[in-house]
Scaffold this motif. Sequence first.
Motif, mmCIF file in Angstrom:
data_model
loop_
_atom_site.group_PDB
_atom_site.id
_atom_site.type_symbol
_atom_site.label_atom_id
_atom_site.label_comp_id
_atom_site.label_asym_id
_atom_site.label_seq_id
_atom_site.Cartn_x
_atom_site.Cartn_y
_atom_site.Cartn_z
ATOM 1 N N THR A 22 0.768 -1.120 0.070
ATOM 2 C CA THR A 22 -0.017 0.009 0.150
ATOM 3 C C THR A 22 0.975 1.372 0.182
ATOM 4 O OG1 THR A 22 -1.782 -1.044 1.264
ATOM 5 C CG2 THR A 22 -2.088 1.156 1.225
ATOM 6 N N ARG A 23 0.658 1.955 -1.089
ATOM 7 C CA ARG A 23 1.579 3.250 -1.293
ATOM 8 C C ARG A 23 0.684 4.318 -0.455
ATOM 9 N NH1 ARG A 23 4.931 3.673 -5.267
ATOM 10 N NH2 ARG A 23 4.176 5.605 -5.957
ATOM 11 N N VAL A 24 1.376 4.965 0.394
ATOM 12 C CA VAL A 24 0.794 6.047 1.397
ATOM 13 C C VAL A 24 1.540 7.416 1.286
ATOM 14 C CG1 VAL A 24 0.006 6.758 3.552
ATOM 15 C CG2 VAL A 24 -0.250 4.235 2.899
ATOM 16 N N ILE B 225 3.403 -1.504 3.853
ATOM 17 C CA ILE B 225 3.015 0.065 3.542
ATOM 18 C C ILE B 225 4.167 0.559 3.135
ATOM 19 C CG2 ILE B 225 2.413 2.016 4.481
ATOM 20 C CD1 ILE B 225 0.401 0.784 6.413
ATOM 21 N N ASP C 205 -2.039 5.008 -2.917
ATOM 22 C CA ASP C 205 -3.006 4.398 -3.043
ATOM 23 C C ASP C 205 -4.142 5.024 -1.801
ATOM 24 O OD1 ASP C 205 -2.449 2.218 -4.739
ATOM 25 O OD2 ASP C 205 -0.901 1.766 -3.250
ATOM 26 N N VAL C 206 -3.375 5.522 -0.796
ATOM 27 C CA VAL C 206 -3.952 6.328 0.059
ATOM 28 C C VAL C 206 -3.499 7.538 0.612
ATOM 29 C CG1 VAL C 206 -4.695 5.960 2.611
ATOM 30 C CG2 VAL C 206 -4.930 3.945 1.373
ATOM 31 N N PRO D 16 -7.038 7.575 -5.599
ATOM 32 C CA PRO D 16 -6.506 7.407 -4.189
ATOM 33 C C PRO D 16 -7.387 7.606 -3.152
ATOM 34 C CG PRO D 16 -5.710 9.562 -4.667
ATOM 35 C CD PRO D 16 -6.189 8.990 -6.145
ATOM 36 N N ARG D 17 -7.481 7.110 -2.309
ATOM 37 C CA ARG D 17 -8.410 7.215 -1.083
ATOM 38 C C ARG D 17 -7.931 8.027 -0.065
ATOM 39 N NH1 ARG D 17 -13.247 4.042 -1.962
ATOM 40 N NH2 ARG D 17 -12.822 2.183 -3.269
ATOM 41 N N VAL E 176 -6.103 2.692 7.239
ATOM 42 C CA VAL E 176 -5.398 2.614 6.001
ATOM 43 C C VAL E 176 -5.689 1.215 5.267
ATOM 44 C CG1 VAL E 176 -2.905 2.598 4.888
ATOM 45 C CG2 VAL E 176 -3.356 4.133 6.645
ATOM 46 N N ASP F 224 -7.838 1.352 1.663
ATOM 47 C CA ASP F 224 -7.023 0.708 0.347
ATOM 48 C C ASP F 224 -7.763 -0.670 0.207
ATOM 49 O OD1 ASP F 224 -4.747 0.252 -1.099
ATOM 50 O OD2 ASP F 224 -4.200 -1.279 0.157
#
Length: 225
Positions: free
Chosen positions: A2-4, A27, A49-50, A78-79, A117, A121
């Motif tokens: 997950t890309r934050v 993450i 992604d988030v 993205p969220r 998160v 995601d």
Amino acid sequence: MTRVLVVDDQFLIRAGLVGLLHAAPGIEVVGEAGDGEEAVALAAATCPDVILMDIRMPGMSGIAATEKILADAADPAPRVLVLTTFDLDEYVYGALRAGASGFLLKDSGPERLLAAVAAVDGGDALFAPSVTRRLVEAFARQCGPTAATDEPPPDLGALTSREVEVLRLTGRGLSNLEIAGELFISEATVKTHLNRTMTKLDLGSRAQAVVVAYETGLVTPGGAG
């Protein structure tokens, strides 16, 4: 993975969030921004992604940044998970209406942050439907929906009677499973109705659907709806 992207104007808070996320398995922190304009630029460059989005920042606010990011983003967008210092922040209402997927208190523990998160995601349109419903209700009771925005509420005329009913129950804070139980239909059917409703009304998240349910009078503050 997950890309934050982390956005907060307070360095210590931002650094703490980044450190926590770096230590979590699965993450990857792709960037950190101290204001809205930087957030917009980094979101376009890194395609997270988030996004953990602070609301009150100098210059471009988190609401304006959320609107810009989601308007410009390629699919899938993205969220956006809104970060706020208290749960009745009137700015959060605007962020949810702008398309944010949900909100999180800054004093939430590490486990809750990581769960939030992971939830957004994973496709959860809203991390805590009942909490967001209470937020919208509290703000609507204080100010009324017209105080939150100058835009008129959407027209529900394009919806079927079943879609209207699903929207009403969504506004009351029920999950898809709970709505299925209320209407004696499958959870998959609820999801289909809600997705069609969101498409017809041009809504980007379940949070926006909750807001619309209040703005159109399907659900009233303090009432069962």
